[in-house]
Design a protein around this motif. Sequence first.
Motif, PDB file in Angstrom:
ATOM      1  N   SER A  43      94.518 -41.628  61.682  1.00 40.87           N
ATOM      2  CA  SER A  43      95.861 -41.789  61.133  1.00 40.87           C
ATOM      3  C   SER A  43      95.890 -43.070  60.297  1.00 40.87           C
ATOM      4  O   SER A  43      95.020 -43.934  60.415  1.00 40.87           O
ATOM      5  CB  SER A  43      96.867 -41.912  62.278  1.00 40.87           C
ATOM      6  OG  SER A  43      96.619 -43.113  62.985  1.00 40.87           O
ATOM      7  N   CYS A  44      96.931 -43.185  59.457  1.00 41.48           N
ATOM      8  CA  CYS A  44      97.057 -44.390  58.621  1.00 41.48           C
ATOM      9  C   CYS A  44      97.112 -45.638  59.495  1.00 41.48           C
ATOM     10  O   CYS A  44      96.491 -46.659  59.197  1.00 41.48           O
ATOM     11  CB  CYS A  44      98.316 -44.316  57.771  1.00 41.48           C
ATOM     12  SG  CYS A  44      98.238 -43.012  56.550  1.00 41.48           S
TER      13      CYS A  44
ATOM     14  N   GLY B 167     103.416 -41.979  59.590  1.00 42.15           N
ATOM     15  CA  GLY B 167     102.805 -41.330  60.747  1.00 42.15           C
ATOM     16  C   GLY B 167     103.676 -41.452  61.977  1.00 42.15           C
ATOM     17  O   GLY B 167     104.755 -42.047  61.935  1.00 42.15           O
TER      18      GLY B 167
ATOM     19  N   ASP C 271     101.259 -44.850  70.152  1.00 43.60           N
ATOM     20  CA  ASP C 271     101.649 -43.502  69.732  1.00 43.60           C
ATOM     21  C   ASP C 271     102.699 -42.904  70.659  1.00 43.60           C
ATOM     22  O   ASP C 271     103.067 -41.751  70.516  1.00 43.60           O
ATOM     23  CB  ASP C 271     100.443 -42.580  69.526  1.00 43.60           C
ATOM     24  CG  ASP C 271      99.614 -42.390  70.762  1.00 43.60           C
ATOM     25  OD1 ASP C 271     100.046 -42.840  71.827  1.00 43.60           O
ATOM     26  OD2 ASP C 271      98.534 -41.800  70.648  1.00 43.60           O
TER      27      ASP C 271
END
Length: 221
Positions: free
Chosen positions: A20-21, A129, A199
């Motif tokens: 992910s970024c 994201g 996350d």
Amino acid sequence: MIKAHPSEALLYQYSSGELSCAMSLMVATHIDMCPSCQRVSAEIEQHLCEKHFDEIAAKWDQKQCDDMLAAIFSSESSHPLIHNDPNNMICLQGRRFNLPPTLANNAYRIGDWNHMLGKLWRAPVSIGGVENTNLIYMEPGATVPEHTHKGVEATLVVNGTFSDEYDSYEDGDFIMLDASRKHSPRTVQEDCLTLATLDAPLHFTSGISRLLNPFSSLFFK
Ligand SMILES: [Zn+2]
């Protein structure tokens, strides 16, 4: 001396463009600071290039390969030059911090500093994201209440020292913790600037900090 590095699997995913970024920003900033991971990721990139080139060469005839190489070497890079401005610093509480090049190039994504509680400050990093990415500044003598993670928490020490129940971490150390690991980061004499990505929200686990669980959204916004 950096002792906590991204795993080789994570470096491989980074070089393959699979992260992910937010995680790419974390790994790239660690690589800026870590000669050992610079060497490993250069080897991985070399390996990936050879692999892809072999795959292409197996399918293409000689002219197609020659044309591709000619196109690569004649084209100008579309990437802007890395802007490694020695004045790229951030200031907080009278302290000035140098940003590693990748973070400095993304300085425009860093939002305003907010006081969270106690001796903890946060500036959001808007990178898109699902993850929540922040610079976290811990003044000397700061404590983050003990917590686990519903997802993965990755932390990179940009400058300073912090410790938890497992170890103490210094400039460049890259720490990944999953839901199975409780910890309570703290600083003692020295302050610490970290880049952290989550996350999922933190889950506070002990004593009065349980009351802070609604507060975990402060760490995840
Ligand atoms: Zn490393």
